[in-house]
Design a protein around this motif. Structure first.
Motif, PDB file in Angstrom:
ATOM      1  N   TYR B  35       0.842  -1.187   0.000  1.00 46.71           N
ATOM      2  CA  TYR B  35       0.000   0.000   0.000  1.00 46.71           C
ATOM      3  C   TYR B  35       0.885   1.247   0.000  1.00 46.71           C
ATOM      4  N   GLN B  37       0.794   5.265   1.116  1.00 41.57           N
ATOM      5  CA  GLN B  37       0.042   6.229   1.913  1.00 41.57           C
ATOM      6  C   GLN B  37       0.688   7.601   1.807  1.00 41.57           C
ATOM      7  N   GLN B  41      -3.443  11.122   3.982  1.00 46.56           N
ATOM      8  CA  GLN B  41      -4.404  10.282   3.260  1.00 46.56           C
ATOM      9  C   GLN B  41      -4.435   8.875   3.848  1.00 46.56           C
ATOM     10  N   GLY B  42      -5.440   8.116   3.452  1.00 43.56           N
ATOM     11  CA  GLY B  42      -5.473   6.713   3.805  1.00 43.56           C
ATOM     12  C   GLY B  42      -4.618   5.908   2.849  1.00 43.56           C
ATOM     13  N   PRO B  43      -4.216   4.707   3.250  1.00 41.94           N
ATOM     14  CA  PRO B  43      -3.416   3.859   2.356  1.00 41.94           C
ATOM     15  C   PRO B  43      -4.188   3.486   1.092  1.00 41.94           C
ATOM     16  N   GLN B  44      -3.437   3.402  -0.017  1.00 42.93           N
ATOM     17  CA  GLN B  44      -4.009   2.992  -1.304  1.00 42.93           C
ATOM     18  C   GLN B  44      -3.330   1.712  -1.744  1.00 42.93           C
ATOM     19  N   PHE B  45      -4.125   0.758  -2.198  1.00 40.26           N
ATOM     20  CA  PHE B  45      -3.630  -0.558  -2.610  1.00 40.26           C
ATOM     21  C   PHE B  45      -2.809  -0.454  -3.885  1.00 40.26           C
TER      22      PHE B  45
END
Lengths: 114, 116
Positions: B35, B37, B41-45
């Protein structure tokens, strides 16, 4: 893209008070999870609630889930300075059979003031 | 039981360079997910590896690539670094289930990459 939104984006309260964070999501889910992240470090899994559950408790944490409104809330009771962190909700998205990814919201930054 | 570890902790690179990040999965886990991040922000796959094969990919360009080794440890490689690649990179390991049951992902502490 983010699955949903957390509200509020930032929350500051006094030690001992309760903190409530909300999360909305867009698609149907099998479960929803909450994570904590301290100072840009790794994510710590707090609690998982399944789509057929409405409420779940773990110590000072209480999570509710309303699938009709596609929303969840995390309540931290009797907050402590050590609870200062960012909190994220995450849903599981199926990529292909057997492969799943977590889809996170943008998080709520919680600050507990002594 | 050994948890998920990542190396290095911090890394500074310049635009155009290449970087390799490493992740050791938790004992017994055969699946690693990466991920990204960005700050605030939130983590992105990014992608997932299951038994040494890429098993799903997020919306990231091909200059993001990975490997998984027979011991299930993993690498994330990023070529032609851009300023926007500056982020915390998290790996998470889990026990994959081809039948589709969800198993918890355990996260490492992350690698902070800064691109100048």
């Amino acid at each position: 893209s983010q699955q949903g939104e957390e509200d509020p984006q930032a929350l500051s309260i006094q030690e001992g008070e309760n903190a409530t964070m909300n999360c909305s999501y867009k698609t149907s889910i099998n479960n929803l999870q909450w994570y904590r992240q301290n100072s840009g470090r790794g994510l710590v899994h707090l609690i998982l609630i399944r789509s057929n559950e409405r409420e779940k408790h773990s110590g000072r944490l209480r999570v509710t889930l309303d699938t009709s409104k596609k929303s969840s809330s995390l309540l931290i009771t009797a907050s402590r300075a050590a609870d200062t962190a960012s909190y994220f909700c995450a849903t599981v998205d199926l990529i292909i059979q057997g492969a799943q990814k977590l889809v996170f919201g943008q998080g709520t930054r919680l600050t507990i003031n002594p | 039981e050994t948890g998920v570890t990542q190396s290095p902790t911090h890394l500074i690179k310049t635009r155009g360079q290449q970087v390799t990040l490493r992740c050791s999965s938790q004992s017994g886990h055969n699946t690693v997910s990466w991920y990204q991040q960005a700050l605030g922000q939130g983590p992105q796959f990014i992608f997932q590896y299951y038994r040494e094969e890429e098993n799903g990919r997020g919306n990231f360009p091909p200059r993001f690539s990975g490997l998984q080794f027979p011991n299930y440890s993993s690498e994330l490689n990023v070529n032609a670094l851009e300023l926007d690649d500056s982020a915390l990179y998290l790996c998470a390991s889990s026990l994959g289930d081809p039948a589709g049951a969800y198993n918890e992902q355990f996260f490492g502490p992350g690698t902070r990459l800064t691109v100048l």
